[in-house]
Scaffold this motif. Structure first.
Motif, short mmCIF file in Angstrom:
data_model
loop_
_atom_site.label_atom_id
_atom_site.label_comp_id
_atom_site.label_asym_id
_atom_site.label_seq_id
_atom_site.Cartn_x
_atom_site.Cartn_y
_atom_site.Cartn_z
N VAL A 256 0.83 -1.17 0.04
CA VAL A 256 -0.05 0.11 -0.14
C VAL A 256 0.93 1.24 -0.13
CG1 VAL A 256 -1.84 1.36 1.28
CG2 VAL A 256 -1.67 -1.11 1.45
N LYS A 257 0.62 2.09 -1.02
CA LYS A 257 1.59 3.34 -1.03
C LYS A 257 0.69 4.59 -1.23
CE LYS A 257 5.18 5.89 -3.58
NZ LYS A 257 6.07 5.68 -4.78
N PHE A 258 1.01 5.47 -0.18
CA PHE A 258 0.29 6.75 0.00
C PHE A 258 0.92 7.88 -0.81
CE2 PHE A 258 -0.83 4.50 3.57
CZ PHE A 258 -2.42 4.70 3.72
N GLU A 259 0.17 8.43 -1.77
CA GLU A 259 0.66 9.64 -2.48
C GLU A 259 0.35 11.02 -2.19
OE1 GLU A 259 2.55 8.70 -4.91
OE2 GLU A 259 1.97 6.61 -5.36
N ASN A 260 0.43 11.93 -2.81
CA ASN A 260 0.11 13.24 -2.49
C ASN A 260 0.58 13.75 -1.11
OD1 ASN A 260 -1.02 13.39 -5.10
ND2 ASN A 260 -3.02 13.38 -4.10
N ARG A 261 1.76 13.22 -0.61
CA ARG A 261 2.15 13.83 0.72
C ARG A 261 3.06 15.01 0.43
NH1 ARG A 261 5.35 9.34 3.94
NH2 ARG A 261 6.40 9.32 2.11
N ASP A 262 3.22 16.05 1.12
CA ASP A 262 4.02 17.21 0.93
C ASP A 262 5.62 17.00 1.30
OD1 ASP A 262 4.48 17.07 3.84
OD2 ASP A 262 3.08 18.68 4.02
N SER A 263 6.67 17.85 1.03
CA SER A 263 7.73 17.65 1.30
C SER A 263 8.04 17.18 2.38
CB SER A 263 8.52 19.00 0.75
OG SER A 263 8.28 20.01 1.51
N LYS A 264 7.64 17.17 3.46
CA LYS A 264 7.76 16.89 5.09
C LYS A 264 7.25 15.55 5.18
CE LYS A 264 8.58 21.32 6.66
NZ LYS A 264 8.33 22.37 7.85
N GLY A 265 6.45 14.93 4.27
CA GLY A 265 6.13 13.61 4.44
C GLY A 265 4.96 13.50 4.99
N GLY A 267 0.53 15.42 4.85
CA GLY A 267 -0.58 15.93 4.04
C GLY A 267 -1.71 14.98 3.96
N ARG A 268 -2.40 15.09 3.65
CA ARG A 268 -3.86 14.29 3.41
C ARG A 268 -3.95 12.98 2.74
NH1 ARG A 268 -8.55 17.81 1.03
NH2 ARG A 268 -9.82 16.06 1.99
N ARG A 269 -2.63 12.67 1.93
CA ARG A 269 -2.50 11.45 1.23
C ARG A 269 -3.96 10.76 0.53
NH1 ARG A 269 0.93 7.90 5.55
NH2 ARG A 269 -0.84 7.89 6.46
N GLU A 270 -4.18 11.55 -0.35
CA GLU A 270 -5.48 11.59 -0.70
C GLU A 270 -5.41 10.20 -1.84
OE1 GLU A 270 -6.53 14.96 -2.67
OE2 GLU A 270 -7.32 16.01 -1.10
N GLU A 271 -4.30 9.98 -2.40
CA GLU A 271 -4.38 8.82 -3.31
C GLU A 271 -3.46 7.86 -2.95
OE1 GLU A 271 -3.69 10.04 -7.31
OE2 GLU A 271 -2.20 8.23 -7.87
N LYS A 272 -4.04 6.44 -3.05
CA LYS A 272 -3.46 5.48 -2.62
C LYS A 272 -3.17 4.41 -3.76
CE LYS A 272 -6.68 4.53 0.52
NZ LYS A 272 -7.29 5.89 0.55
N THR A 273 -2.12 3.82 -3.77
CA THR A 273 -1.88 2.68 -4.89
C THR A 273 -1.97 1.37 -3.91
OG1 THR A 273 -0.43 3.92 -6.23
CG2 THR A 273 -0.28 1.64 -6.41
N VAL A 274 -2.31 0.38 -4.41
CA VAL A 274 -2.54 -0.81 -3.55
C VAL A 274 -2.11 -2.01 -4.91
CG1 VAL A 274 -3.95 -2.60 -2.10
CG2 VAL A 274 -4.52 -0.29 -2.11
N LEU A 275 -1.10 -2.80 -4.28
CA LEU A 275 -0.60 -3.70 -5.11
C LEU A 275 -0.56 -5.05 -4.50
CD1 LEU A 275 0.82 -4.27 -7.94
CD2 LEU A 275 3.11 -4.22 -6.46
N PHE A 276 -1.31 -5.90 -5.11
CA PHE A 276 -1.62 -7.51 -4.60
C PHE A 276 -0.72 -8.25 -5.45
CE2 PHE A 276 -5.25 -5.10 -3.66
CZ PHE A 276 -6.00 -5.55 -2.53
N LEU A 277 0.22 -8.82 -4.76
CA LEU A 277 0.98 -10.09 -5.44
C LEU A 277 0.40 -11.32 -4.95
CD1 LEU A 277 4.91 -8.75 -5.32
CD2 LEU A 277 2.77 -8.09 -7.02
N LEU A 278 -0.42 -12.10 -5.82
CA LEU A 278 -1.08 -13.21 -5.50
C LEU A 278 -0.51 -14.75 -6.00
CD1 LEU A 278 -4.73 -12.03 -6.10
CD2 LEU A 278 -3.24 -11.53 -4.03
N ASN A 279 -0.54 -15.42 -5.07
CA ASN A 279 -0.06 -16.88 -5.40
C ASN A 279 -1.10 -17.86 -5.32
OD1 ASN A 279 1.62 -19.71 -4.24
ND2 ASN A 279 2.03 -18.93 -6.28
#
Length: 364
Positions: A256-265, A267-279
């Motif tokens: 799970v990765k949060f995007e849209n953070r400011d330069s100090k890490g 912010g609202r972190r509005e966008e998330k990327t979720v990556l599933f690696l499934l076996n």
């Protein structure tokens, strides 16, 4: 959610250098790269002159940096401005933290093996006379928690499975008031009882179980450290979850990765990327990448061949309906084919920047 490393106070990793010059005047840099920066002049009034890849560059920093000091920095971003994050001495010089990182790298599937063995190891039948000495209630709680952390058909009825997984596993143990409510806390208590038995009674089975408990705690510690470093350096979380199929066990790795953070890490972190690696047992390796912003979701499933793609596609409509029932708007849902080794490549890419921390020895 804030994951702390095991028994280590939270370290301040949000130390930044912001480059004043335009990116085209900088030496060649890439996001995620870890390089050495030498302080050429003492920092004054928020400005500091650094030597970066043989280039003298003026940067902004709130840190008290001294002339001649050398620091490891990670390239956070290149555009619209160049931001370097200083990797503090504590990260590289903390032996326990680095040991956990090395342990994970050498045993990336150790958690899966722990779950495969754990339920049986803590069954009252297999423990025999040890069960009475270790506390039947604690033994049963460990077994129940282990079973609840394995994703099964019943887990589909639990919308907060991942949240409960984080709490029950012990990721947040350093923050909770009652550690015995999670797997790590119970295993620590079990380890203490086993040590007492080893010292006071001749029970070979106690020594064998104690070794398994110690290795299990090492697995949990390594995953705490991985997530601690991920969240501080990458803005990510990573969870491995065993999956129960009718005839075998599989594994899901979730990033799970949060995007849209400011330069100090922050912010609202509005966008998330979720990556599933499934076996999967019958379908093999499948990758699911979802991007979520507010209530809109985009999702692509990647599988190994055309037959799998044709099998999965009819289920996308049902998936879309369930997501809309949860309040999401669908941007797109699609299934595509990729090369067989894509899962390995993706997994390596997620970890490669994190493991460069260990290769930096300029602060040792």
């Amino acid at each position: 959610m804030k994951i702390l490393p095991p028994a280590i106070a939270s370290l301040k990793l949000n130390h930044l250098l912001q480059i004043q010059k335009k990116a085209e005047f900088l030496p060649t840099l890439s996001v995620g790269e870890v390089v050495e920066a030498e302080i050429m002049e003492n920092s004054r009034h928020g400005n500091v002159l650094i030597l970066l890849k043989n280039s003298r560059i003026m940067a902004n920093s709130d840190l008290p940096l001294n002339k001649g000091e050398k620091v490891a920095v990670k390239v956070e971003q290149l555009h619209p401005g160049v931001i370097l994050r200083i990797i503090p001495n504590e990260t590289l010089q903390n032996p326990r933290l680095m040991d956990c990182l090395r342990f994970y790298r050498s045993n990336p599937k150790a958690l899966f093996e722990f779950f495969m063995k754990g339920v049986d190891r803590f069954s009252p039948e297999n423990l025999g006379e040890l069960a009475a000495h270790l506390g039947k209630e604690d033994v049963k709680n460990i077994q129940n928690i282990l079973e609840s952390l394995i994703f099964s058909r019943e887990s589909l009825k639990k919308p907060f499975f991942l949240r409960d997984y984080v709490h029950k596993f012990g990721y947040l143990m350093e923050k909770v008031k009652n550690p015995s409510e999670n797997l790590k806390g119970l295993l620590i208590r079990m380890s203490d009882r086993l040590q007492t038995l080893i010292e006071t009674r001749n029970l070979p089975a106690a020594e064998k179980l104690a070794g398994f408990v110690r290795s299990s705690l090492q697995v949990i510690d390594s995953h705490q450290v991985i997530n601690y470093l991920f969240q501080e350096h990458e803005g990510k979380y990573m969870f491995q979850i065993p999956m129960l199929f009718p005839e075998s066990m599989g594994l899901a790795e979730i990033f799970v990765k949060f995007e849209n953070r400011d330069s100090k890490g922050k912010g609202r972190r509005e966008e998330k990327t979720v990556l599933f690696l499934l076996n999967m047992d019958a379908l093999g390796d499948i990758i699911v990448e979802a991007k979520i912003k507010a209530n809109k979701i985009s999702c692509v499933l990647k599988c190994g061949d055309k037959n799998l793609r044709d099998f999965i596609r009819p289920f996308l409509e049902e998936l879309g309906e369930k997501l809309m029932a949860l309040g999401y708007d669908i941007d797109y849902l699609k299934c595509v084919t990729e090369k067989d080794n894509l899962k390995t490549k993706v997994e390596h890419r997620e970890f490669q920047n994190l493991f460069t921390l260990e290769s930096v020895d300029i602060l040792a």
